[in-house]
Design an enzyme around this catalytic site. Structure first.
Site, PDB file in Angstrom:
ATOM      1  N   HIS A 156       0.821  -1.222   0.000  1.00  0.00           N
ATOM      2  CA  HIS A 156       0.000   0.000   0.000  1.00  0.00           C
ATOM      3  C   HIS A 156       0.850   1.265   0.000  1.00  0.00           C
ATOM      4  O   HIS A 156       0.345   2.346  -0.278  1.00  0.00           O
ATOM      5  CB  HIS A 156      -0.918   0.014   1.227  1.00  0.00           C
ATOM      6  CG  HIS A 156      -2.025  -0.998   1.147  1.00  0.00           C
ATOM      7  ND1 HIS A 156      -3.316  -0.654   0.832  1.00  0.00           N
ATOM      8  CD2 HIS A 156      -2.031  -2.340   1.308  1.00  0.00           C
ATOM      9  CE1 HIS A 156      -4.071  -1.746   0.821  1.00  0.00           C
ATOM     10  NE2 HIS A 156      -3.316  -2.785   1.110  1.00  0.00           N
ATOM     11  N   ASP A 364       3.549   9.552  -0.804  1.00  0.00           N
ATOM     12  CA  ASP A 364       2.357   8.795  -0.406  1.00  0.00           C
ATOM     13  C   ASP A 364       2.135   7.676  -1.408  1.00  0.00           C
ATOM     14  O   ASP A 364       2.280   7.896  -2.621  1.00  0.00           O
ATOM     15  CB  ASP A 364       1.130   9.732  -0.414  1.00  0.00           C
ATOM     16  CG  ASP A 364       0.130   9.396   0.687  1.00  0.00           C
ATOM     17  OD1 ASP A 364       0.099   8.234   1.120  1.00  0.00           O
ATOM     18  OD2 ASP A 364      -0.613  10.309   1.106  1.00  0.00           O
TER      19      ASP A 364
HETATM   20  C1  GDG Z   1      -2.143   4.007   3.374  1.00  0.00           C
HETATM   21  C2  GDG Z   1      -1.124   4.659   2.422  1.00  0.00           C
HETATM   22  C3  GDG Z   1      -2.828   4.529   0.594  1.00  0.00           C
HETATM   23  C4  GDG Z   1      -8.347  10.384   7.721  1.00  0.00           C
HETATM   24  N1  GDG Z   1      -8.625  11.140   8.814  1.00  0.00           N
HETATM   25  C5  GDG Z   1      -9.812  10.724   9.267  1.00  0.00           C
HETATM   26  C6  GDG Z   1     -10.263   9.695   8.437  1.00  0.00           C
HETATM   27  N2  GDG Z   1      -9.354   9.518   7.510  1.00  0.00           N
HETATM   28  C7  GDG Z   1      -9.485   8.537   6.405  1.00  0.00           C
HETATM   29  C8  GDG Z   1      -9.506   9.208   5.052  1.00  0.00           C
HETATM   30  C9  GDG Z   1      -9.037   8.069   4.155  1.00  0.00           C
HETATM   31  C10 GDG Z   1      -8.093   7.294   5.072  1.00  0.00           C
HETATM   32  O1  GDG Z   1      -8.399   7.654   6.420  1.00  0.00           O
HETATM   33  C11 GDG Z   1      -6.645   7.693   4.836  1.00  0.00           C
HETATM   34  O2  GDG Z   1      -6.215   7.087   3.660  1.00  0.00           O
HETATM   35  P1  GDG Z   1      -4.950   7.634   2.864  1.00  0.00           P
HETATM   36  O3  GDG Z   1      -4.877   6.899   1.590  1.00  0.00           O
HETATM   37  O4  GDG Z   1      -5.131   9.099   2.662  1.00  0.00           O
HETATM   38  O5  GDG Z   1      -3.674   7.425   3.789  1.00  0.00           O
HETATM   39  P2  GDG Z   1      -3.027   6.285   4.783  1.00  0.00           P
HETATM   40  O6  GDG Z   1      -3.805   6.136   6.030  1.00  0.00           O
HETATM   41  O7  GDG Z   1      -1.611   6.718   4.978  1.00  0.00           O
HETATM   42  O8  GDG Z   1      -3.107   4.913   3.959  1.00  0.00           O
HETATM   43  C12 GDG Z   1      -1.844   5.445   1.345  1.00  0.00           C
HETATM   44  C13 GDG Z   1      -3.719   3.766   1.567  1.00  0.00           C
HETATM   45  O9  GDG Z   1      -2.930   3.097   2.564  1.00  0.00           O
HETATM   46  C14 GDG Z   1      -4.588   2.733   0.852  1.00  0.00           C
HETATM   47  O10 GDG Z   1      -3.831   1.863   0.078  1.00  0.00           O
HETATM   48  O11 GDG Z   1      -3.639   5.332  -0.232  1.00  0.00           O
HETATM   49  O12 GDG Z   1      -0.917   5.996   0.429  1.00  0.00           O
HETATM   50  O13 GDG Z   1      -0.227   5.514   3.152  1.00  0.00           O
HETATM   51  O14 GDG Z   1     -10.100   7.234   3.815  1.00  0.00           O
HETATM   52  O15 GDG Z   1     -10.786   9.707   4.779  1.00  0.00           O
HETATM   53  N3  GDG Z   1     -11.438   9.062   8.607  1.00  0.00           N
HETATM   54  C15 GDG Z   1     -12.205   9.456   9.651  1.00  0.00           C
HETATM   55  N4  GDG Z   1     -11.814  10.464  10.513  1.00  0.00           N
HETATM   56  C16 GDG Z   1     -10.626  11.116  10.348  1.00  0.00           C
HETATM   57  O16 GDG Z   1     -10.310  12.020  11.112  1.00  0.00           O
HETATM   58  N5  GDG Z   1     -13.385   8.864   9.859  1.00  0.00           N
END
Ligand code: GDG
Length: 467
Positions: A156, A364
């Site tokens: 990921h 990322d």
């Molecule tokens: C890893 C990789 C890759 C965030 N703050 C809150 C919240 N979130 C949710 C977002 C989004 C998820 O969490 C974060 O996903 P990301 O993709 O932006 O980042 P990582 O957590 O680092 O994920 C990344 C991912 O895996 C999938 O393969 O894209 O590159 O690092 O859905 O909306 N959700 C809630 N409250 C928050 O305060 N409910």
């Protein structure tokens, strides 16, 4: 159709998966369709020597099996090799990476322990899907135990360039363990290229067409599977009656204010200090946005036991305080910093109410927030996505305003351009982005990966069983 066995660091509660996000829904859907098992860490830590018995729950044809970590596994495997070594290395941050034999040994040992638990759950025709950097050697540990079923692995996070990876002690062992899989999936072409360049320079891999790779007696197919979101559901939530109410109340509270939204775990890979500095630069370069635009940054706490995360939090609080002190007044707070998790439904509404989605990680794997922001918009009057070129999402979301997060002036000018962008251009860009995100949603990602796994050549030759 083969039964599916999934292993990942954490396991979603399938009865409330919609609230955990698209990934949990898509993996849950695949498990329900095929029947199967989801294995992972329970989130609990038991003192060393205490029993670490698995907890099993079943819902219809899906069983979840979770195990606690011992105190030393938590310190050395999870917070050690996973969070203090692999996470910074894979995000190109050698300066933050810590290397220790204790971390590495615990990482090997914990993966071997997980393999022993998973082996007990397997049926002969199962296929296995292993997720992410915590579990890279799980496949080879399963092979050592004689497991011959097809196994796929999806990373990921980014796969770093060879110059960075080779600074990691035991990198040969780590990458060699990837050849236990039949299929390895990356988020982007850049990641796949980094992987292939590493193999090319080490010189012991044969490259066949269609990214089939042979190393010794093992054959592996590599591919790019950019992870998506549950786009329909997120758009629906963003336009629910509850969201209408939240959006309306935000307008009433701050009439005319242009909101710029950032939502991230509070992680040094997400470029948060750079983002706040770019917003401050916007106020310097274009003073008309003083009293007229605010940056709202939701920064969910994460990995607070690791020093680098304490440092980033302090830096962000200092910067936010400084900019608010310098520019703020009774009627206007330039940066609203929310250091806690916000409910998913509320986030969707805040995205919809925001003129700009500011997604500027310094590195990322993909970044799902970028995709969520786009689909939450009102198609007739959408906001603009400003996206870092170092997010995996930038490889496909080319209609965003793509920026270099280290270039403060460039980001500030992109913010200005987004704030004054004509409605027709916003609609055009949003339509193009939304179409891509809908066509490549998380369900397609899941199906593409599993189809490729089923079609991969399961030519792994079973090594002698090593007890
Ligand atoms: C890893 C990789 C890759 C965030 N703050 C809150 C919240 N979130 C949710 C977002 C989004 C998820 O969490 C974060 O996903 P990301 O993709 O932006 O980042 P990582 O957590 O680092 O994920 C990344 C991912 O895996 C999938 O393969 O894209 O590159 O690092 O859905 O909306 N959700 C809630 N409250 C928050 O305060 N409910």
């Amino acid at each position: 159709m083969s039964r599916l066995v999934v292993a990942s660091n954490r396991v979603a509660d399938l009865s409330v998966a919609k609230q955990s996000g698209g990934l949990a829904v898509a993996v849950g859907e695949a498990l329900r369709q095929r029947g199967g098992v989801w294995f992972g860490w329970s989130g609990d830590v038991v003192e060393d020597g205490e029993p670490d018995v698995p907890t099993t729950t079943s819902l219809d044809n899906v069983t979840t099996v979770t195990v606690p970590l011992s105190r030393s596994e938590f310190e050395n495997y999870y917070h050690g090799f996973a969070n203090r070594t692999l996470w910074p290395v894979c995000h190109y941050r050698l300066d933050l990476a810590e290397f220790s034999n204790e971390f590495l040994e615990s990482y090997r040992h914990t993966n071997a322990r997980f393999a022993a638990e998973i082996e007990k759950l397997l049926l002969p025709d199962d296929i296995l899907w292993i997720h992410d950097f915590h579990l890279i050697p799980l496949g080879s540990e399963l092979r050592k135990r004689g497991v011959t079923q097809r196994i796929g692995f999806f990373l990921h996070i980014p796969f770093p360039p060879i110059e960075i990876l080779t600074a990691t002690p035991e990198h040969e062992w780590l990458i060699d363990s990837i050849f236990a899989y039949d299929l390895v999936g990356f988020q982007t072409q850049t990641d796949l290229n980094n992987f292939k360049r590493y193999l090319l320079q080490l010189g012991n891999t044969t490259f066949l067409p269609l990214d089939r790779l042979i190393c010794g007696d093992r054959e592996l197919t590599a591919g790019v599977f950019p992870v998506g979101i549950d786009a329909d559901h997120f758009a629906e939530v963003a336009h629910s009656p509850e969201s209408d109410r939240i959006v309306e109340s935000m307008k009433v509270r701050d009439p005319g204010l242009a909101l710029i939204i950032g939502v991230d775990r509070l992680d040094y890979s997400k470029g948060l200090p750079e983002r706040v500095r770019a917003f401050e630069r916007l106020l310097e370069l274009h003073p008309e946005w003083r009293n007229a635009a605010s940056l709202m940054q939701v920064a969910q706490p994460t990995r607070e036991d690791v020093d680098a995360y304490v440092d980033i939090r302090e830096e962000l609080e200092r910067l936010t305080g400084a900019i608010n002190g310098r520019y703020g007044n009774f009627d206007w707070t330039p940066v609203r910093y929310i250091n806690r998790s916000v409910e998913r439904d509320r986030l969707a509404a805040i995205f919809r109410a925001s003129r700009i989605g500011l997604v500027t990680p310094v590195r990322d794997g993909m970044n799902l927030v970028a995709k969520e922001y786009v689909v939450a918009q009102d198609p007739d009057d959408p906001g603009v996505l400003v996206l870092s070129k170092f997010a995996g999402a930038a490889e496909t979301l080319t209609e965003a305003l793509i920026v270099n997060p280290f270039d403060t002036d460039e980001v500030a000018e992109a913010l200005h351009a987004a704030l004054i962008m004509h409605q027709s251009e916003r609609k055009h860009r949003n339509y193009a982005l939304r179409t891509k995100i809908n066509n490549f949603d998380v369900f397609k990602w899941q199906k593409d990966f599993l189809t490729a796994l089923e079609h991969s050549r399961a030519s792994y030759l079973i090594p002698e069983r090593t007890a």
